[in-house]
Structure formats: C-alpha cells, structure tokens
Design a protein around this motif. Structure first.
Motif, PDB file in Angstrom:
ATOM      1  N   ALA A  77       0.790  -1.069   0.015  1.00 35.11           N
ATOM      2  CA  ALA A  77       0.034  -0.069  -0.006  1.00 35.11           C
ATOM      3  C   ALA A  77       0.729   1.199  -0.110  1.00 35.11           C
ATOM      4  O   ALA A  77       0.522   2.425  -0.790  1.00 35.11           O
ATOM      5  CB  ALA A  77      -1.091  -0.051   1.340  1.00 35.11           C
ATOM      6  N   SER A  78       1.939   1.259   0.500  1.00 32.38           N
ATOM      7  CA  SER A  78       2.676   2.577   0.579  1.00 32.38           C
ATOM      8  C   SER A  78       3.511   2.830  -0.765  1.00 32.38           C
ATOM      9  O   SER A  78       3.533   4.084  -1.004  1.00 32.38           O
ATOM     10  CB  SER A  78       4.001   2.032   1.624  1.00 32.38           C
ATOM     11  OG  SER A  78       4.979   1.228   1.192  1.00 32.38           O
ATOM     12  N   VAL A  79       3.243   1.889  -1.666  1.00 28.95           N
ATOM     13  CA  VAL A  79       3.849   2.289  -2.984  1.00 28.95           C
ATOM     14  C   VAL A  79       2.765   3.277  -3.521  1.00 28.95           C
ATOM     15  O   VAL A  79       3.269   4.303  -4.379  1.00 28.95           O
ATOM     16  CB  VAL A  79       3.654   0.970  -3.979  1.00 28.95           C
ATOM     17  CG1 VAL A  79       4.174   1.353  -5.386  1.00 28.95           C
ATOM     18  CG2 VAL A  79       4.901   0.008  -3.426  1.00 28.95           C
ATOM     19  N   ILE A  80       1.493   3.081  -3.136  1.00 23.75           N
ATOM     20  CA  ILE A  80       0.532   3.891  -3.857  1.00 23.75           C
ATOM     21  C   ILE A  80      -0.100   4.887  -3.119  1.00 23.75           C
ATOM     22  O   ILE A  80      -1.072   5.570  -3.390  1.00 23.75           O
ATOM     23  CB  ILE A  80      -0.587   2.901  -4.770  1.00 23.75           C
ATOM     24  CG1 ILE A  80      -1.131   2.274  -3.917  1.00 23.75           C
ATOM     25  CG2 ILE A  80       0.134   2.303  -5.843  1.00 23.75           C
ATOM     26  CD1 ILE A  80      -2.551   1.672  -4.383  1.00 23.75           C
ATOM     27  N   ASP A  81       0.308   4.901  -1.700  1.00 28.32           N
ATOM     28  CA  ASP A  81      -0.620   5.608  -0.759  1.00 28.32           C
ATOM     29  C   ASP A  81       0.062   7.193  -0.909  1.00 28.32           C
ATOM     30  O   ASP A  81       1.007   7.511  -0.562  1.00 28.32           O
ATOM     31  CB  ASP A  81      -0.240   5.066   0.678  1.00 28.32           C
ATOM     32  CG  ASP A  81      -1.052   5.837   1.552  1.00 28.32           C
ATOM     33  OD1 ASP A  81      -1.710   6.751   1.333  1.00 28.32           O
ATOM     34  OD2 ASP A  81      -1.002   5.228   2.677  1.00 28.32           O
ATOM     35  N   THR A  82      -0.819   7.946  -1.390  1.00 30.61           N
ATOM     36  CA  THR A  82      -0.421   9.403  -1.457  1.00 30.61           C
ATOM     37  C   THR A  82      -1.245  10.203  -0.475  1.00 30.61           C
ATOM     38  O   THR A  82      -1.340  11.590  -0.846  1.00 30.61           O
ATOM     39  CB  THR A  82      -0.825   9.912  -2.964  1.00 30.61           C
ATOM     40  OG1 THR A  82      -2.184   9.753  -3.276  1.00 30.61           O
ATOM     41  CG2 THR A  82       0.212   9.285  -4.031  1.00 30.61           C
ATOM     42  N   TYR A  83      -2.006   9.520   0.225  1.00 27.34           N
ATOM     43  CA  TYR A  83      -2.699  10.384   1.205  1.00 27.34           C
ATOM     44  C   TYR A  83      -1.771  10.932   2.406  1.00 27.34           C
ATOM     45  O   TYR A  83      -0.624  10.395   2.552  1.00 27.34           O
ATOM     46  CB  TYR A  83      -3.691   9.484   2.017  1.00 27.34           C
ATOM     47  CG  TYR A  83      -4.750   8.917   1.165  1.00 27.34           C
ATOM     48  CD1 TYR A  83      -5.621   9.564   0.437  1.00 27.34           C
ATOM     49  CD2 TYR A  83      -4.775   7.444   0.752  1.00 27.34           C
ATOM     50  CE1 TYR A  83      -6.709   9.030  -0.608  1.00 27.34           C
ATOM     51  CE2 TYR A  83      -5.607   7.042  -0.136  1.00 27.34           C
ATOM     52  CZ  TYR A  83      -6.557   7.816  -0.682  1.00 27.34           C
ATOM     53  OH  TYR A  83      -7.483   7.452  -1.813  1.00 27.34           O
TER      54      TYR A  83
END
Length: 183
Positions: A77-83
C-alpha cells in the motif's frame, strides 16, 4: 426507306432498353458496393467498441487486483499511498477500499452499464458514509491533477456538487437531495 424505319422502330427501343438495363445494373451494383462498404465500416466500429469495452473491463480487473493487494499488505500500500501520512494506516487502507468502490462505479458508468443519473444515485448513497466523505476529501489533491476536460474530472465535479448539496441539505431524506444530471 420503309425497311429502315421498321428497323429503327424495332431495334431502337430494344437497344434503348438494353442500355437502360445495363445502366440500372451498374447503378445497382454500385449501390450494393456502397452498402457493403457502409456495413463493413459499421462492423469495424462495433468491433472497436467491443475491444474498448474489453480493455476497460480488463483495466478495472487489474485496478481491483492491485488495490486488493495493497489493502491486504500495508508494505504494498505504501507504494501507491499518496494520502497524508498523518492519517492512520488503517484509515488509509479504508481510503484505498473506498477508492476501489468509486473506481468500480466510475468504470461501470464508462462501460455504459449506468447512465450519469444512475451513477449519481449510487454515489448519493455511498456519500452517506462519513468514511467515504473523508476519502473524497483526502483524495482532492489527486483529482486536482486530472485534465479538467476529462470525463473523470467532470464526474468528480458532479460528485463535489453532490457532496455540497448533501452537506447543505436540511432534511434527513438524503435520497431526495440534489438534482441528478440528465444525459
């Protein structure tokens, strides 16, 4: 002379009839070729539309598969997590799931299985969830990067207006809030 007139009277109309028949056959043949070309063009258009829909369905499956992996594995998730990193990890995972639902509805709309009014109706229901509203607000920066004339941006603007109408409504009957767009 009488023979010549008899010949002209008999052969002339027959020859004219043959010329007319040949011209009619030529026009009919040309019309058939034009109709066949139009039919072939329409067939290609239908095949292209079907290929585009298959590609959209494949893209949606891939999107869901990738999001499901990210939801299941925080390291992915950290790869795509832009929050915002101040948002707790559990809530960011929930945002990814909300994004999957939003993307699902958007792709169903794009595939032509829902019109904009039906999409609006479904989204009006989804936005009863405070978490879905938080997701929408948290993803504002992501939506701001969209080309403003794109279909996705237009739908995003429609949803922004819906959320505003829901926030400003002075009724508990959320299912009547807002005016669904007509196509």
């Amino acid at each position: 002379m009488a023979t010549r007139n008899a010949f002209a009277r008999g052969v002339g109309p027959a020859a004219f009839g043959l010329v007319l028949a040949a011209a009619t056959a030529k026009l009919t043949g040309r019309r058939r070729r034009v109709d066949a070309a139009r039919l072939q063009e329409r067939l290609l258009e239908v095949e292209e539309l079907a290929a585009r829909r298959r590609a959209l369905a494949h893209q949606q499956r891939m999107h869901w598969e990738l999001l499901a992996r990210a939801i299941d594995d925080p390291s992915l998730a950290s790869v795509i997590d832009t929050y915002d990193k101040a948002i707790p990890a559990e809530k960011r995972r929930q945002f990814l799931y909300a994004n999957a639902w939003y993307a699902y509805l958007y792709h169903v709309y794009r595939a032509g299985l829902l019109d904009r009014e039906e999409l609006y109706t479904y989204l009006r229901e989804f936005f009863q969830s405070p978490l879905f509203r938080e997701y929408w607000e948290a993803s504002r920066a992501q939506r701001a990067t969209l080309k403003q004339t794109s279909d996705e941006a237009r739908i995003g603007h429609m949803v922004d207006a819906l959320v505003k109408e829901l926030d400003e409504a002075d009724t508990d009957e959320w299912w009547v809030v807002g005016t669904p767009p007509s196509d």
